[in-house]
Design a protein around this motif. Structure first.
Motif, mmCIF file in Angstrom:
data_model
loop_
_atom_site.group_PDB
_atom_site.id
_atom_site.type_symbol
_atom_site.label_atom_id
_atom_site.label_comp_id
_atom_site.label_asym_id
_atom_site.label_seq_id
_atom_site.Cartn_x
_atom_site.Cartn_y
_atom_site.Cartn_z
ATOM 1 N N ALA A 38 0.873 -1.185 0.000
ATOM 2 C CA ALA A 38 0.000 0.000 0.000
ATOM 3 C C ALA A 38 0.907 1.232 0.000
ATOM 4 N N ALA A 39 0.965 1.906 -1.137
ATOM 5 C CA ALA A 39 1.974 2.947 -1.350
ATOM 6 C C ALA A 39 1.496 4.322 -0.885
ATOM 7 N N HIS A 40 2.473 5.153 -0.480
ATOM 8 C CA HIS A 40 2.172 6.515 -0.046
ATOM 9 C C HIS A 40 2.259 7.475 -1.228
ATOM 10 N N VAL A 41 1.875 8.716 -1.007
ATOM 11 C CA VAL A 41 1.988 9.743 -2.038
ATOM 12 C C VAL A 41 3.082 10.727 -1.654
ATOM 13 N N VAL A 42 3.733 11.280 -2.673
ATOM 14 C CA VAL A 42 4.785 12.277 -2.475
ATOM 15 C C VAL A 42 4.223 13.644 -2.840
ATOM 16 N N PRO A 43 4.213 14.587 -1.927
ATOM 17 C CA PRO A 43 3.691 15.916 -2.242
ATOM 18 C C PRO A 43 4.727 16.774 -2.972
ATOM 19 N N ARG A 44 4.249 17.746 -3.694
ATOM 20 C CA ARG A 44 5.140 18.701 -4.348
ATOM 21 C C ARG A 44 5.737 19.595 -3.274
ATOM 22 N N GLY A 47 4.369 22.992 -2.966
ATOM 23 C CA GLY A 47 2.916 23.069 -2.946
ATOM 24 C C GLY A 47 2.397 23.478 -1.577
ATOM 25 N N GLU A 48 1.147 23.883 -1.542
ATOM 26 C CA GLU A 48 0.500 24.284 -0.280
ATOM 27 C C GLU A 48 -0.047 23.039 0.423
ATOM 28 N N ASN A 49 0.855 22.144 0.778
ATOM 29 C CA ASN A 49 0.442 20.915 1.442
ATOM 30 C C ASN A 49 0.374 21.143 2.948
ATOM 31 N N VAL A 50 -0.590 21.949 3.332
ATOM 32 C CA VAL A 50 -0.789 22.342 4.723
ATOM 33 C C VAL A 50 -2.128 21.786 5.201
ATOM 34 N N PRO A 51 -2.344 21.736 6.513
ATOM 35 C CA PRO A 51 -3.611 21.205 7.017
ATOM 36 C C PRO A 51 -4.812 21.878 6.366
ATOM 37 N N SER A 52 -5.787 21.057 5.982
ATOM 38 C CA SER A 52 -7.067 21.472 5.399
ATOM 39 C C SER A 52 -6.979 21.892 3.936
ATOM 40 N N ALA A 53 -5.789 21.912 3.359
ATOM 41 C CA ALA A 53 -5.652 22.246 1.940
ATOM 42 C C ALA A 53 -5.674 20.962 1.113
ATOM 43 N N PRO A 54 -6.182 21.015 -0.124
ATOM 44 C CA PRO A 54 -6.142 19.823 -0.973
ATOM 45 C C PRO A 54 -4.713 19.435 -1.296
ATOM 46 N N ALA A 55 -4.481 18.148 -1.430
ATOM 47 C CA ALA A 55 -3.126 17.653 -1.688
ATOM 48 C C ALA A 55 -2.621 18.140 -3.035
ATOM 49 N N ASP A 56 -1.368 18.581 -3.056
ATOM 50 C CA ASP A 56 -0.683 18.979 -4.283
ATOM 51 C C ASP A 56 0.415 17.937 -4.493
ATOM 52 N N ILE A 57 0.176 16.997 -5.403
ATOM 53 C CA ILE A 57 0.994 15.785 -5.519
ATOM 54 C C ILE A 57 2.109 15.946 -6.541
ATOM 55 N N ASP A 58 3.281 15.471 -6.191
ATOM 56 C CA ASP A 58 4.401 15.361 -7.117
ATOM 57 C C ASP A 58 4.195 14.052 -7.886
ATOM 58 N N TRP A 59 3.624 14.167 -9.082
ATOM 59 C CA TRP A 59 3.232 12.964 -9.810
ATOM 60 C C TRP A 59 4.443 12.141 -10.244
ATOM 61 N N ASP A 60 5.501 12.793 -10.665
ATOM 62 C CA ASP A 60 6.674 12.050 -11.128
ATOM 63 C C ASP A 60 7.257 11.195 -10.006
ATOM 64 N N ALA A 61 7.454 11.793 -8.841
ATOM 65 C CA ALA A 61 8.043 11.047 -7.723
ATOM 66 C C ALA A 61 7.081 9.976 -7.211
ATOM 67 N N THR A 62 5.799 10.298 -7.168
ATOM 68 C CA THR A 62 4.801 9.339 -6.685
ATOM 69 C C THR A 62 4.731 8.116 -7.586
ATOM 70 N N LEU A 63 4.690 8.322 -8.893
ATOM 71 C CA LEU A 63 4.592 7.198 -9.822
ATOM 72 C C LEU A 63 5.915 6.447 -9.928
ATOM 73 N N SER A 64 7.033 7.145 -9.791
ATOM 74 C CA SER A 64 8.323 6.482 -9.802
ATOM 75 C C SER A 64 8.433 5.496 -8.647
ATOM 76 N N TYR A 65 7.884 5.843 -7.501
ATOM 77 C CA TYR A 65 7.912 4.943 -6.354
ATOM 78 C C TYR A 65 7.122 3.677 -6.651
ATOM 79 N N ARG A 66 6.005 3.808 -7.346
ATOM 80 C CA ARG A 66 5.218 2.634 -7.707
ATOM 81 C C ARG A 66 5.974 1.739 -8.688
ATOM 82 N N HIS A 67 6.692 2.343 -9.632
ATOM 83 C CA HIS A 67 7.502 1.541 -10.548
ATOM 84 C C HIS A 67 8.554 0.748 -9.781
ATOM 85 N N ARG A 68 9.105 1.350 -8.735
ATOM 86 C CA ARG A 68 10.092 0.641 -7.927
ATOM 87 C C ARG A 68 9.454 -0.574 -7.255
ATOM 88 N N ILE A 69 8.258 -0.435 -6.721
ATOM 89 C CA ILE A 69 7.561 -1.550 -6.088
ATOM 90 C C ILE A 69 7.288 -2.656 -7.111
#
Length: 384
Positions: A38-44, A47-69
């Motif tokens: 169960a993989a985690h997400v990597v934020p940009r 980005g404004e990744n602060v409490p109550s704000a919508p997640a701003d995801i670093d897609w390249d790093a997040t998907l690269s982690y899945r490729h590693r798995i």
């Protein structure tokens, strides 16, 4: 050189980083266990990744982690609680995560399952509204080409009044499923809002209600993921499941014994800790494929202390340790999390993550990880 690491009692203890360990990648599909991380997400990082704000995801790093798995032969369990569903990552971001990850899985032949829940609901819904919300998300997951995991629902826990209410919602979803799904029983230690799931606080009674849903439509259930951190309960439940229905352990404390098993009985795996230890997890299953359970047990046992520490109470914040280890290993540019959840663990707790990961041979580049750890301690005011 030794690194001084803070302990929870205030002491500073010297730690000498060990040599890296080589974890072999499989030459073909893993055979003896079905295993998902169960993989985690990597934020940009900007980005404004602060409490109550919508997640701003670093897609390249997040998907690269899945490729590693996937490269280690494990499946990815996407958009689960490890990916901060309802804890910084909302359904809009999760749906995009599922679509992108499923497309990446197809590009490499990777296995993927993804969570469908009800976290886009607001207010106090009715049971039919909960069912409709599940349907909406399940359609997105199945439409992306991922196996559906029916996640435990806070909304259902809030509105259901009996086991029969759960049976109606889940029975309807199973009747409508085109392919077998995975059912997820997440305990209140992971999410207090799920207390009393399946209609009762009594675990034996909840287990009976859960089994009745499965036994009514076993052909629609690929398996069940159970996250109660109770090995005895899991073993007993595993023996009660209909033939062909898998038990995917979600026990991040007792997974070594449950996965290796004994006398031909074992659990498959769908684990958050596998996101952190996927090279070792793969090596252990490769050993099982070679009919070498002793080596598999030894490998998984070497990660047990790390798993117990990452998932210690309050277990809700286990995701912080997984993101920290990802950063130590250079899989994300900064130690940040969506919703500001990187503040969920203390400096001594994270220092112990470093020490235990090193002891388990899970630091990809120990020297680089030590440099990051030193910088973290300086920023945290522990060292100058």
């Amino acid at each position: 050189m030794s690194l001084l690491l803070p302990r929870s009692d205030g002491r500073m203890v010297a730690h000498t980083t060990g040599a890296p360990r080589e974890w072999p990648k499989p030459e073909g599909p893993l055979r003896s266990r079905s295993a998902f991380a169960a993989a985690h997400v990597v934020p940009r990082v900007l980005g404004e990744n602060v409490p109550s704000a919508p997640a701003d995801i670093d897609w390249d790093a997040t998907l690269s982690y899945r490729h590693r798995i996937w490269s280690y032969g494990l499946g990815v369990a996407e958009a689960m609680d490890t990916a901060q569903r309802g804890m910084g990552v909302g359904w809009r971001e999760a749906a995009e995560l599922v679509r992108r990850s499923a497309a990446e899985a197809r590009s490499v032949g990777g296995v993927i399952a993804a969570g469908a829940g009800t976290d886009h609901l607001s207010g106090t819904p009715t049971l039919p509204e909960v069912l409709a919300a599940y349907r909406e998300q399940a359609e997105v997951v199945a439409g992306a080409g991922a196996r559906v995991i029916l996640m435990a629902s806070r909304a259902l826990a809030a509105v259901a009044r009996s086991p029969e209410d759960y049976a109606w919602v889940y029975g309807s979803l199973l009747d409508e499923a085109d392919d077998p799904v995975i059912l997820h029983w997440l305990g209140p230690m992971f999410d207090p809002a799920l207390r009393g799931y399946w209609g009762t606080d009594d675990v034996p009674a909840a287990t009976k209600a859960f089994l009745e849903i499965i036994r009514a439509r076993p052909e629609k259930v690929d398996g069940v993921k159970v996250s109660l951190l109770d090995a005895d309960h899991e073993i007993a439940l595993r023996r009660e499941l209909p033939e062909g229905v898998r038990l995917y352990t979600g026990d991040d404390f007792n997974y070594p014994d449950l996965i290796v098993g004994s006398r031909g009985e074992f659990s498959d795996a769908l684990l958050g800790i596998f996101a952190a230890i996927h090279p070792a997890a793969s090596a252990a299953i490769q050993a099982l494929d070679r009919d070498d359970p002793a080596t598999a047990q030894s490998i998984l046992d070497s990660t047990r202390d790390l798993g117990r520490h990452v998932f210690e109470a309050p277990t809700f914040h286990y995701k912080t340790g997984i993101a920290f280890l990802s950063w130590l290993n250079g899989h994300q540019p900064g130690f940040t999390m969506a919703g500001g959840l990187h503040a969920g663990r203390s400096v001594p707790h994270l220092a112990e993550v470093f020490r235990l990961a090193d002891r388990a041979g899970l630091l990809v580049d120990p020297q680089a990880a030590e440099e990051r750890m030193r910088g973290f301690l300086v920023v945290s005011g522990v060292q100058r």
